[in-house]
Motif scaffolding. Structure first.
Motif, short mmCIF file in Angstrom:
data_model
loop_
_atom_site.label_atom_id
_atom_site.label_comp_id
_atom_site.label_asym_id
_atom_site.label_seq_id
_atom_site.Cartn_x
_atom_site.Cartn_y
_atom_site.Cartn_z
N ALA A 65 -2.27 -15.41 -5.81
CA ALA A 65 -3.12 -14.89 -4.73
C ALA A 65 -3.45 -13.43 -4.98
O ALA A 65 -2.67 -12.70 -5.60
N SER A 66 -4.58 -12.99 -4.49
CA SER A 66 -4.96 -11.58 -4.61
C SER A 66 -4.26 -10.78 -3.53
O SER A 66 -3.85 -11.29 -2.48
N ILE A 67 -4.10 -9.47 -3.78
CA ILE A 67 -3.37 -8.58 -2.88
C ILE A 67 -4.31 -7.46 -2.45
O ILE A 67 -4.93 -6.80 -3.30
N HIS A 68 -4.40 -7.23 -1.15
CA HIS A 68 -5.35 -6.26 -0.61
C HIS A 68 -4.61 -5.31 0.32
O HIS A 68 -3.83 -5.73 1.18
N VAL A 69 -4.86 -4.01 0.17
CA VAL A 69 -4.12 -2.99 0.91
C VAL A 69 -5.11 -2.14 1.71
O VAL A 69 -6.17 -1.74 1.20
N ALA A 70 -4.72 -1.86 2.94
CA ALA A 70 -5.57 -1.06 3.83
C ALA A 70 -5.60 0.40 3.38
O ALA A 70 -4.60 0.92 2.87
N PRO A 71 -6.73 1.10 3.56
CA PRO A 71 -6.83 2.51 3.15
C PRO A 71 -5.75 3.39 3.75
O PRO A 71 -5.22 4.27 3.07
N GLN A 72 -5.41 3.19 5.03
CA GLN A 72 -4.39 4.04 5.65
C GLN A 72 -3.02 3.82 5.03
O GLN A 72 -2.19 4.74 4.97
N VAL A 73 -2.75 2.61 4.55
CA VAL A 73 -1.49 2.33 3.87
C VAL A 73 -1.47 3.02 2.51
O VAL A 73 -0.47 3.63 2.11
N LEU A 120 -2.20 -20.38 -0.91
CA LEU A 120 -2.13 -18.97 -0.53
C LEU A 120 -3.29 -18.26 -1.21
O LEU A 120 -3.31 -18.09 -2.42
N GLU A 121 -4.28 -17.86 -0.42
CA GLU A 121 -5.50 -17.27 -0.96
C GLU A 121 -5.38 -15.76 -1.15
O GLU A 121 -5.75 -15.21 -2.19
N ARG A 122 -4.85 -15.08 -0.12
CA ARG A 122 -4.79 -13.63 -0.14
C ARG A 122 -3.51 -13.15 0.54
O ARG A 122 -2.94 -13.84 1.39
N VAL A 123 -3.10 -11.97 0.17
CA VAL A 123 -2.01 -11.26 0.82
C VAL A 123 -2.54 -9.90 1.25
O VAL A 123 -3.24 -9.23 0.48
N TYR A 124 -2.22 -9.50 2.48
CA TYR A 124 -2.66 -8.21 2.98
C TYR A 124 -1.46 -7.32 3.29
O TYR A 124 -0.44 -7.79 3.81
N VAL A 125 -1.56 -6.05 2.92
CA VAL A 125 -0.66 -5.01 3.42
C VAL A 125 -1.56 -4.13 4.27
O VAL A 125 -2.29 -3.28 3.74
N ASP A 126 -1.53 -4.37 5.58
CA ASP A 126 -2.61 -3.85 6.43
C ASP A 126 -2.22 -2.70 7.33
O ASP A 126 -3.08 -2.10 7.99
N ALA A 127 -0.92 -2.34 7.41
CA ALA A 127 -0.54 -1.25 8.30
C ALA A 127 0.83 -0.71 7.91
O ALA A 127 1.62 -1.38 7.24
N ILE A 128 1.10 0.51 8.33
CA ILE A 128 2.42 1.11 8.22
C ILE A 128 2.72 1.76 9.58
O ILE A 128 1.99 2.65 10.01
#
Length: 291
Positions: A156-164, A110-118
């Motif tokens: 894993a690293s965690i990356h979040v979208a600006p809109q979230v 598991l390389e990355r985790v994204y929280v990409d939308a709400i």
């Protein structure tokens, strides 16, 4: 290993493989809702609750913006995240432990985790996996709470979208009693009278360092230290420690003063997200700590 235990292990492994295979078969069902280059890497800080006695949230520290971002999660995932931050493992594998074990057995990373939308007040997430012999990474639709719990296990690293990030800033939250908090790669917990006596800590206000990695560890901070000040102010609780780190001026390092092995020390630590590592080992090197 006895036959009953072996059979149970194989059954769990097969179930996990089936779940992973099913997920991979639908991995392309949803595309990322944001550009990867625009997403912000965050650090898992702790778990709290929304409002007063509301649903659990995971608190993510956003470096450079002096923000802590709450993301709604489930109760089971909140427990898994707290156990992971504390370096605790269940006696028997829970769901996230199982899937982490399955990934390991399949040599998947598991390389990355994204929280990409709400969407409609629901957070969307995605896992990014690499597999041996496969050049392209696999992305699998996921609830952010599950993804974040897995990220702790895998490092894993965690990356979040600006809109979230923008939407989540409006969510009010409060901390939990006796919670474990991570910031700057430093895990802190409340210090009790029993711990003071067991570790020989001075009678000063602060929080106990139960684990440390990254730049703070490189600078000499060790588990068992008493963290006395952050930027000249006393972190009387773990959540207060997080707030003081959050309030560090943009583009400045956090100044830490701590007591360790009979002496006081001062260091400066970058507020950037430290490199992630797999789930920390149980706190066997610091006697008396049970977070």
């Amino acid at each position: 290993m006895s036959l009953p235990k072996l059979g149970s292990y194989l059954l769990s492994l097969l179930c996990g493989v089936a779940l992973l295979a099913a997920s991979m078969s639908t991995a392309s069902a949803r595309e990322l809702a944001a550009e990867i280059d625009e997403m912000v890497e965050v650090e898992i800080a702790t778990v709290g609750v929304a409002g007063f006695g509301g649903p659990p949230v995971v608190l993510l520290r956003e470096p450079g913006a002096r923000e802590v971002i709450p993301i709604f999660i489930g109760i089971n995932e909140a427990g898994a995240i707290l156990r992971g931050l504390a370096g605790e493992r269940s006696p028997r594998p829970m769901t996230h432990d199982l899937l982490s074990n399955v990934l390991g057995e399949m040599e998947a990373t598991l390389e990355r985790v994204y929280v990409d939308a709400i969407i409609d007040h629901t957070f969307l997430g995605m896992l990014e996996l690499s597999l041996p012999g496969r050049d392209e990474r696999i992305r699998i639709d996921s609830r952010p709470s599950d993804a974040i719990a897995l990220a702790i296990h895998a490092g894993a690293s965690i990356h979040v979208a600006p809109q979230v990030l923008e939407a989540a800033r409006d969510i009010e939250y409060e901390g939990l009693d006796d919670q474990v908090v991570v910031a700057l790669g430093i895990t802190v917990a409340p210090v009790t009278a029993d711990l003071r006596e067991a570790l020989g800590l001075p009678d000063q206000a602060g929080v106990l360092v139960s684990d440390v990695r990254g730049p703070a560890a490189d600078a000499g901070l060790e588990p068992g230290a008493l963290l006395l000040e952050v930027n000249g102010e006393v972190p009387e609780t773990p959540l207060r420690y997080l707030e003081l780190v959050r309030d560090t001026a943009v583009d400045e390092d956090a100044r830490l003063r701590y007591w360790q092995q009979g002496e006081e020390h001062e260091i400066e630590v970058t507020t950037d997200v430290p490199p992630r590592e797999p789930m920390p080992r149980p706190r066997q090197d610091v006697p008396g700590i049970r977070t």
